[in-house]
Write a protein that holds these residues in place. Structure first.
Motif, short mmCIF file in Angstrom:
data_model
loop_
_atom_site.label_atom_id
_atom_site.label_comp_id
_atom_site.label_asym_id
_atom_site.label_seq_id
_atom_site.Cartn_x
_atom_site.Cartn_y
_atom_site.Cartn_z
N VAL A 61 28.08 6.73 -43.54
CA VAL A 61 28.35 5.34 -43.88
C VAL A 61 29.47 5.24 -44.91
N GLU A 62 29.48 6.14 -45.88
CA GLU A 62 30.56 6.15 -46.87
C GLU A 62 31.91 6.39 -46.19
N SER A 63 31.92 7.29 -45.21
CA SER A 63 33.16 7.54 -44.46
C SER A 63 33.58 6.31 -43.67
N ASP A 125 24.96 -4.80 -46.63
CA ASP A 125 26.38 -4.77 -46.97
C ASP A 125 26.66 -3.37 -47.50
N THR A 126 27.11 -2.49 -46.63
CA THR A 126 27.28 -1.08 -47.02
C THR A 126 28.36 -0.90 -48.08
N GLY A 127 29.35 -1.79 -48.10
CA GLY A 127 30.37 -1.70 -49.12
C GLY A 127 29.78 -1.88 -50.52
N LEU A 128 28.91 -2.89 -50.65
CA LEU A 128 28.26 -3.12 -51.94
C LEU A 128 27.27 -2.02 -52.27
N ARG A 129 26.52 -1.56 -51.28
CA ARG A 129 25.51 -0.54 -51.55
C ARG A 129 26.12 0.75 -52.08
N PHE A 130 27.27 1.14 -51.53
CA PHE A 130 27.88 2.40 -51.93
C PHE A 130 29.06 2.23 -52.87
N GLY A 131 29.24 1.01 -53.39
CA GLY A 131 30.30 0.78 -54.35
C GLY A 131 31.69 0.88 -53.77
N SER A 133 33.04 -1.79 -51.73
CA SER A 133 33.33 -3.09 -51.15
C SER A 133 34.78 -3.52 -51.40
N VAL A 134 35.41 -4.06 -50.37
CA VAL A 134 36.76 -4.62 -50.53
C VAL A 134 36.70 -6.13 -50.70
N TYR A 135 35.50 -6.70 -50.67
CA TYR A 135 35.34 -8.14 -50.76
C TYR A 135 34.63 -8.59 -52.04
N GLY A 136 33.66 -7.83 -52.50
CA GLY A 136 32.88 -8.25 -53.65
C GLY A 136 31.62 -8.99 -53.24
N PRO A 137 30.76 -9.28 -54.20
CA PRO A 137 29.45 -9.89 -53.87
C PRO A 137 29.51 -11.37 -53.55
N ASP A 138 30.59 -12.05 -53.95
CA ASP A 138 30.66 -13.50 -53.78
C ASP A 138 31.43 -13.83 -52.50
N ALA A 139 30.73 -14.40 -51.53
CA ALA A 139 31.37 -14.69 -50.24
C ALA A 139 32.46 -15.73 -50.36
N SER A 140 32.39 -16.57 -51.37
CA SER A 140 33.38 -17.64 -51.50
C SER A 140 34.52 -17.28 -52.45
N GLY A 141 34.48 -16.09 -53.03
CA GLY A 141 35.50 -15.72 -54.00
C GLY A 141 36.63 -14.93 -53.37
N GLY A 142 37.66 -14.69 -54.16
CA GLY A 142 38.77 -13.88 -53.69
C GLY A 142 39.74 -14.64 -52.82
N VAL A 143 40.77 -13.94 -52.39
CA VAL A 143 41.82 -14.56 -51.58
C VAL A 143 41.58 -14.38 -50.09
N VAL A 144 40.55 -13.64 -49.73
CA VAL A 144 40.28 -13.35 -48.33
C VAL A 144 39.20 -14.28 -47.80
N ASN A 145 39.43 -14.83 -46.62
CA ASN A 145 38.42 -15.65 -45.96
C ASN A 145 37.40 -14.72 -45.31
N GLN A 146 36.23 -14.62 -45.88
CA GLN A 146 35.22 -13.71 -45.37
C GLN A 146 34.47 -14.26 -44.17
N PHE A 147 34.76 -15.51 -43.80
CA PHE A 147 34.11 -16.10 -42.63
C PHE A 147 35.02 -16.06 -41.40
N ALA A 148 35.99 -15.15 -41.42
CA ALA A 148 36.92 -14.99 -40.29
C ALA A 148 36.55 -13.74 -39.49
N ALA A 149 35.31 -13.69 -39.06
CA ALA A 149 34.83 -12.50 -38.34
C ALA A 149 35.17 -12.53 -36.86
N MET A 150 35.34 -13.72 -36.31
CA MET A 150 35.57 -13.87 -34.85
C MET A 150 36.99 -14.34 -34.58
N PRO A 151 37.81 -13.54 -33.89
CA PRO A 151 37.57 -12.18 -33.42
C PRO A 151 37.96 -11.14 -34.46
N SER A 152 37.70 -9.87 -34.15
CA SER A 152 37.97 -8.80 -35.10
C SER A 152 39.38 -8.25 -34.93
#
Length: 240
Positions: A61-63, A125-131, A133-152
């Motif tokens: 998972v870390e890989s 959220d494996t990024g948070l679990r293993f430290g 994460s490229v997004y952080g814990p706050d879904a509404s924070g940062g400059v990246v729209n984290q709700f843009a999952a569709m499509p990949s």
């Protein structure tokens, strides 16, 4: 410099569109439940079950986290740079195809905001679990729209790069490029950043964009069709 400005402009337009889409996230979780329901109807494997199996091997998972964070954009940029230098005739084909694919994906991000699996119950959220994460814990924070999952676009860009390099290069090892989209698809599922349908839909959009890639001039001319160097022509004339 011209290409840098062009790609930076396209990226700016794309980023602005994603930020616009980020302001319309009230239905993102409803869409996520719909996607999970559709996948269940299609009898697709459970991403949660796949992730739980992968979590039994933390190094795996870390890989996957590392691959998700560090391969997607750098490898795409490196291939585009290589093509612009060593395959300049093929480069515009790939550039405009990736621009078209990204534009189509942006439409999807705007009209169908989607919460990724890592934000849904039953997922980790494996990024948070293993430290990692490229997004952080706050879904509404940062400059990246984290709700843009569709499509990949992780899957879409990986598939386009692999297809382009298989078609453009002639080495027998070129088929190893298929590993990139396969690994990427597995990575986005294991890390709970995308659903199966996110990858499937982007592959359909890539198929729609393929006419831009497959225009004449993509592949280098076969050796027997290439003009002979001047010295070779003179040598053949002397032999005759």
């Amino acid at each position: 410099m011209r290409e840098v400005i062009l790609l930076a402009t396209l990226f700016g337009v794309y980023s602005a569109g994603r930020q616009f889409a980020a302001n319309h996230t009230s239905s993102a979780y409803d869409h996520a439940r719909e996607v999970l329901s559709w996948q269940n109807w299609l009898h697709l494997p459970s991403e949660a079950a796949v992730q739980q199996a992968a979590l039994q091997t933390p190094q795996l998972v870390e890989s996957a986290n590392l691959y998700y964070a560090s391969v997607h954009a750098p490898l795409t940029g490196a291939v585009l740079l290589w093509l612009s230098i060593w395959r300049p005739k093929a480069y515009p084909h790939v550039r405009w195809t990736i621009a078209a694919l990204t534009g189509l994906a942006l439409i999807g991000h705007i009209i169908f905001p989607l919460a990724p699996p890592r934000m849904m119950p039953g997922f980790v959220d494996t990024g948070l679990r293993f430290g990692q994460s490229v997004y952080g814990p706050d879904a509404s924070g940062g400059v990246v729209n984290q709700f843009a999952a569709m499509p990949s676009l992780h899957v879409g860009w990986a598939a386009l790069i692999a297809l382009s390099m298989i078609l453009i290069t002639r080495t027998r090892w070129r088929w190893l490029w298929l590993l990139h989209p396969i690994i990427t698809f597995g990575v986005v599922v294991v890390t709970a950043n995308h659903y199966w349908l996110d990858g499937i839909v982007v592959l359909i959009l890539l198929a729609v964009s393929l006419p831009l890639l497959l225009r004449p001039g993509l592949r280098p001319a076969p050796r027997h069709d290439r003009p002979l160097p001047v010295k070779s022509v003179a040598r053949e004339a002397a032999l005759k």
